[in-house]
Design a protein around this motif. Sequence first.
Motif, mmCIF file in Angstrom:
data_model
loop_
_atom_site.group_PDB
_atom_site.id
_atom_site.type_symbol
_atom_site.label_atom_id
_atom_site.label_comp_id
_atom_site.label_asym_id
_atom_site.label_seq_id
_atom_site.Cartn_x
_atom_site.Cartn_y
_atom_site.Cartn_z
ATOM 1 N N GLY A 69 -12.658 3.403 9.845
ATOM 2 C CA GLY A 69 -12.757 4.602 10.654
ATOM 3 C C GLY A 69 -11.459 5.388 10.630
ATOM 4 N N VAL A 70 -11.409 6.392 11.492
ATOM 5 C CA VAL A 70 -10.192 7.190 11.606
ATOM 6 C C VAL A 70 -9.577 6.956 12.982
ATOM 7 N N LEU A 71 -10.399 7.029 13.999
ATOM 8 C CA LEU A 71 -9.920 6.906 15.364
ATOM 9 C C LEU A 71 -9.201 5.567 15.569
ATOM 10 N N GLY A 72 -8.024 5.647 16.158
ATOM 11 C CA GLY A 72 -7.284 4.415 16.482
ATOM 12 C C GLY A 72 -6.408 3.909 15.363
ATOM 13 N N GLY A 73 -6.636 4.408 14.150
ATOM 14 C CA GLY A 73 -5.822 3.940 13.024
ATOM 15 C C GLY A 73 -4.452 4.609 13.040
ATOM 16 N N ILE A 102 0.858 -1.183 0.000
ATOM 17 C CA ILE A 102 0.000 0.000 0.000
ATOM 18 C C ILE A 102 0.894 1.233 0.000
ATOM 19 N N MET A 103 0.313 2.355 -0.395
ATOM 20 C CA MET A 103 1.146 3.533 -0.575
ATOM 21 C C MET A 103 1.518 4.168 0.768
ATOM 22 N N GLY A 104 2.750 4.657 0.827
ATOM 23 C CA GLY A 104 3.227 5.271 2.061
ATOM 24 C C GLY A 104 4.235 6.360 1.803
ATOM 25 N N GLN A 105 4.046 7.056 0.689
ATOM 26 C CA GLN A 105 5.008 8.107 0.331
ATOM 27 C C GLN A 105 4.686 9.431 1.016
ATOM 28 N N GLY A 106 3.512 9.508 1.592
ATOM 29 C CA GLY A 106 3.110 10.761 2.218
ATOM 30 C C GLY A 106 1.987 11.416 1.445
ATOM 31 N N ALA A 107 1.562 12.613 1.911
ATOM 32 C CA ALA A 107 0.419 13.316 1.340
ATOM 33 C C ALA A 107 -0.785 12.373 1.299
ATOM 34 N N MET A 108 -1.468 12.279 0.143
ATOM 35 C CA MET A 108 -2.618 11.376 0.093
ATOM 36 C C MET A 108 -2.170 9.933 -0.081
ATOM 37 N N HIS A 109 -0.860 9.729 -0.238
ATOM 38 C CA HIS A 109 -0.348 8.363 -0.366
ATOM 39 C C HIS A 109 -0.113 7.795 1.022
ATOM 40 N N ASP A 110 -1.204 7.545 1.721
ATOM 41 C CA ASP A 110 -1.076 7.023 3.075
ATOM 42 C C ASP A 110 -2.291 6.144 3.366
ATOM 43 N N ASN A 111 -2.227 5.404 4.433
ATOM 44 C CA ASN A 111 -3.328 4.547 4.845
ATOM 45 C C ASN A 111 -3.372 4.525 6.358
ATOM 46 N N LEU A 112 -4.580 4.578 6.918
ATOM 47 C CA LEU A 112 -4.707 4.408 8.357
ATOM 48 C C LEU A 112 -4.881 2.911 8.614
ATOM 49 N N ILE A 113 -4.005 2.381 9.426
ATOM 50 C CA ILE A 113 -3.999 0.942 9.636
ATOM 51 C C ILE A 113 -4.743 0.584 10.926
ATOM 52 N N LEU A 114 -5.690 -0.304 10.775
ATOM 53 C CA LEU A 114 -6.459 -0.853 11.883
ATOM 54 C C LEU A 114 -7.091 0.186 12.813
ATOM 55 N N PRO A 115 -8.021 0.989 12.240
ATOM 56 C CA PRO A 115 -8.808 1.861 13.119
ATOM 57 C C PRO A 115 -9.759 1.012 13.976
ATOM 58 N N ILE A 116 -10.375 1.657 14.967
ATOM 59 C CA ILE A 116 -11.265 0.900 15.857
ATOM 60 C C ILE A 116 -12.520 0.476 15.114
ATOM 61 N N GLU A 117 -13.099 1.409 14.342
ATOM 62 C CA GLU A 117 -14.285 1.094 13.548
ATOM 63 C C GLU A 117 -13.867 0.725 12.122
ATOM 64 N N PRO A 118 -14.673 -0.067 11.447
ATOM 65 C CA PRO A 118 -14.385 -0.401 10.054
ATOM 66 C C PRO A 118 -14.197 0.881 9.224
#
Lengths: 614, 444
Positions: free
Chosen positions: A381-385, A363-379
């Motif tokens: 989601g944002v929180l916890g990721g 998965i992308m991880g170069q920064g800016a929009m090239h990012d992913n939140l990994i394992l948030p609390i909700e499906p």
Amino acid sequence: MSITAETAKEHAHDPAVLCCRAEEGTVIEAHNLEDPTIFDDLVDSGLLDLDGALTIEEVLGAKLTKTLDSLSPLTADSLDGVKAVAKEEAPAEEAVAEEAVAPVAAAPVASTGGVLSIHIGEGKDIDLQIPVGALGGGAAAAGVVAPVVGGTAAVAEAEQPEKVVRELTRKHFKITEVKRGPETKIEGTTLYIREGIEKDCIDDQVLVHDFKIDIITPENYHTYSETVMDVQPIATKEGESELGSGVTRVLDGVVMMLTGTTDEGVQIGEFGSSEGYLDENIMWNRPSCPDKGEIFIKAEVKIENKTNMERRGPLAAHTAMDVITQEIRDVLKKVDESLVVDTEEFKQVRRPGKKKVVIIKEIMGQGAMHDNLILPIEPVGVLGGKPNVDLGNVPVVFSPLEVIDGGIHALTCIGPASKEMSRHYWREPLVNEVIHDPEVDLCGVIFVGSPQINSEKFYVSKRLGQTVESMDVDGAFVTTEGFGNNHVDFASHLEQIGMRGIPVVGFSFCAVQGALVVGNKYMTSMVDNNKSEAGIENEVLGCNTLCPEDAVRGLAMLKAEMSGLEVKTAEKAWNPNVKSTNIELVEEATGKKIDLVENEQSLPMSEKRKAKYN
Amino acid sequence: MNKVQILLRQHVGAPCAPIVAVGDKVKKGTLIATPTGLGANIFSSVYGVVDEVLEDRINIIPDAEQPDEYECIAEGDHLQMVKDAGIVGMGGAGFPAGVKLSADLEGGYILVNAAECEPGLKHNIRQIEENVEMTIRGLKYCMEIANAKKGVFAIKKKNEKAIETLRAAIVNEPDITIHLLPDIYPMGEERAVVREVLDVLLEPTQLPSAAHADVCNVETILRVAEAIELRKPSFSKNVTVVGKIKGGNEPHVFFDVPVGTDVETLIEMAGGLDEEDGPIGEIVMGGPFTGKATTPDAPITKTTGGIIPTIEFPDLHGAPVGLLVCACGGNEERMRDVCAKMNGKVVSVAECKQAQRQKNGSLKCENPGNCPGQAAKVLQFKKDGATDIIIGNCSDCSNTVMGSAPKMKLRTWHMTDHIMRTIGHPLYRHLTVSKHVDQLPNGK
């Protein structure tokens, strides 16, 4: 260039061509011969005509009867003492029919001028060079698709009982109408979204300056939209359930859709954007995309100028929209059980004694929009990721159920056709194909980021190699999204796994525009995710992402590799027909019909696309 | 007479240390610097006064009178006399001869390198034609010192007069034979000589002694004879001046030029620069392949073979250029120099597959003169956007490049083109002669 005796042996059946001038009376040895890996380039350049050329094994030891110049193919009329070689029997027709043939994208090394090299398969006579157009230049190019001769037959093993590690239940709630109202609530099949919630979204994020919600129903799909940054399921965990197990509630018939620009109107995208009329720019029913008939809760965000290419800008847009999603989730948690229209059960099953495989998703991880939140609390989601970039892009192991339970909140909203949006992981076709296949034992799914800097890419891929080594797997899949820069680490991942003697199959969009920029000898088994007519990044959302038809081919290919069957050499240029031929063969072998997805040709032609295709 | 500049490093190894001071009077043959490690004695080549002692050279103001006599080296055993005389390999490598000959060849070979492979140079062949007796005696001294049973002259077949001279001179020398070489560059490469004569292909890291042989330039063996018979120190050099010289491009051979003489003096001796029909492109010191651009005030050394003023360079008008660097021609620095002078822009650099990087940074060819194929390099240049390529390759490799580059619409230039045009030698492109030549019966 001249070759060694060892190379000559590997290429025994390839044409024999003098690398340099050789005089009459010369006894042909390996060092007199040109390396067959560059023949394709030479033929393309008009430097070489291989008609009538003898093979390397035929000419070794023969004596030249006339002086010939460099790049002369060796033919019977210029040699004495040509070795007679027994022609191999062609495999029997029936045997071929029994075998599945899956496509392989090759592992080219491309560069701007029009040449790419491929090195495939040590000891398997696979070693070639392929001409490729300038990346982005759109000239002659090649993502290569070639057949693999593979069996779907499992290797006979002692039967051991399956073990269910954990289970996940999805309860579906049907939504047929979305309205605005004084409070967020679900009544029957109607979802109400609180009026004025937009202000909460804006207030939540300093970088978000404007926030608009449109409810898009099928009647108004022909609506102009800014570039689509993400498509997300609306789902929530029930009670104390943790992501990846227990019960998840999900709304059917409606999705969250994030779109946006900066204040001054710059699309929050990098390599192309999907702005335009929704019905012309969305590839319906891709794992990533809305299904035709669904209602979109479309957020249109304006963020601070210039933050579109920084991490904080796109993340602020995602976080702002999640204010709405979370309010719906909270409501969904309390909805009465009687409204459940469908229940799905997912099991993570281990199959001891079967071929153990792992899926690696880059998965992308170069920064800016090239990012992913990994394992948030909700499906999704944002929180916890945890942002992938902050984790250093290092490999993180998921259970397959964590993947399909929304364990990835994807910010990768650019290079629209080939990027996997959050919904893709929710319906990840390869994970679904592999967990349901009784012939293999899926031990886990590894997510690994693609950093910006090359040294970091290799740091990450070495960690991946070590992780996979410690898993003692019999085979591995590596998928990637996008194309170009990330192919550097993608190739390195395949190498790190391949060099450990583990069969590995790669998935990527390649075709024409995404032809690989690097390659190595372990990139022998590749699946091209391309669906577009012309083999390009057509800026149609989700068009060239991994679909079930790709998963089927990749799985067949890995099974073949794991049972020691030969992967056929990639064809020279990208040829979409190979895929269809192989699909047919897989169908014949399995007796199951594989429905191919449609491509952008099924959509109304946009002005933008008209320009692209001319 | 211009001042004479004697460089402190004229050999493989460390620079010598001066043993004279400013104001000292010196004669021809006065020892003025001695080795600090691997090296060879350095002598004054003129009568005069030491003017400057610099870090890299000793400058001497010559007297008006220059008698022929010189200070002699001491009598001693032959090897010691070679060492004392400061003789180094005069074909260009500059390896101290006293060190080379001190290895016991166990009845092996002294291979006399008379290939004179660099086009345009003529002083080696002229030496054989004019001084064969002493040359042969020099070979015999070397054979004796190094315990070699056989001596072989390796010479290109095209040099008929020199070969006839040699044949007549060795009729009664049972241990000395002639090996004929094809007229292909680089037959004079040390390991090429070993391969051609003895049929042994050495690794680039191996010395000829691995094949029980020493390869000695034909001038070196002459200087050995001079040291032993005439007790003469090494302070003179045979040089060819050829090129854009008044009176035409025929080679001017000068024997026994004092080491330290500057380029300008040599060119004047030959007739002066001919600038009537266009300016000089550059002045090359050394041969066309391995020489480098020099300046009029640069001094010659014990290893200088040629001085070549050339015609103007062709103008590529800033075209993107690929450089094919080969061990047998100029190094990358020299190739870039030539490219810049041709007004080209380097967009791609490739080294020949056989060019193997040595510990000292130089390149050596794994099999000199036998091409390993170049098509992949040509593809690289095309891919990197070159429209022109400049090659520094040997005859065989140049021929291979011509098998692909023109068809790929790459204009092909050889780094020696301007020199070849100047001296009226065919350009290095297609190979038309055979690598095989018939040998003389029994090498006689």
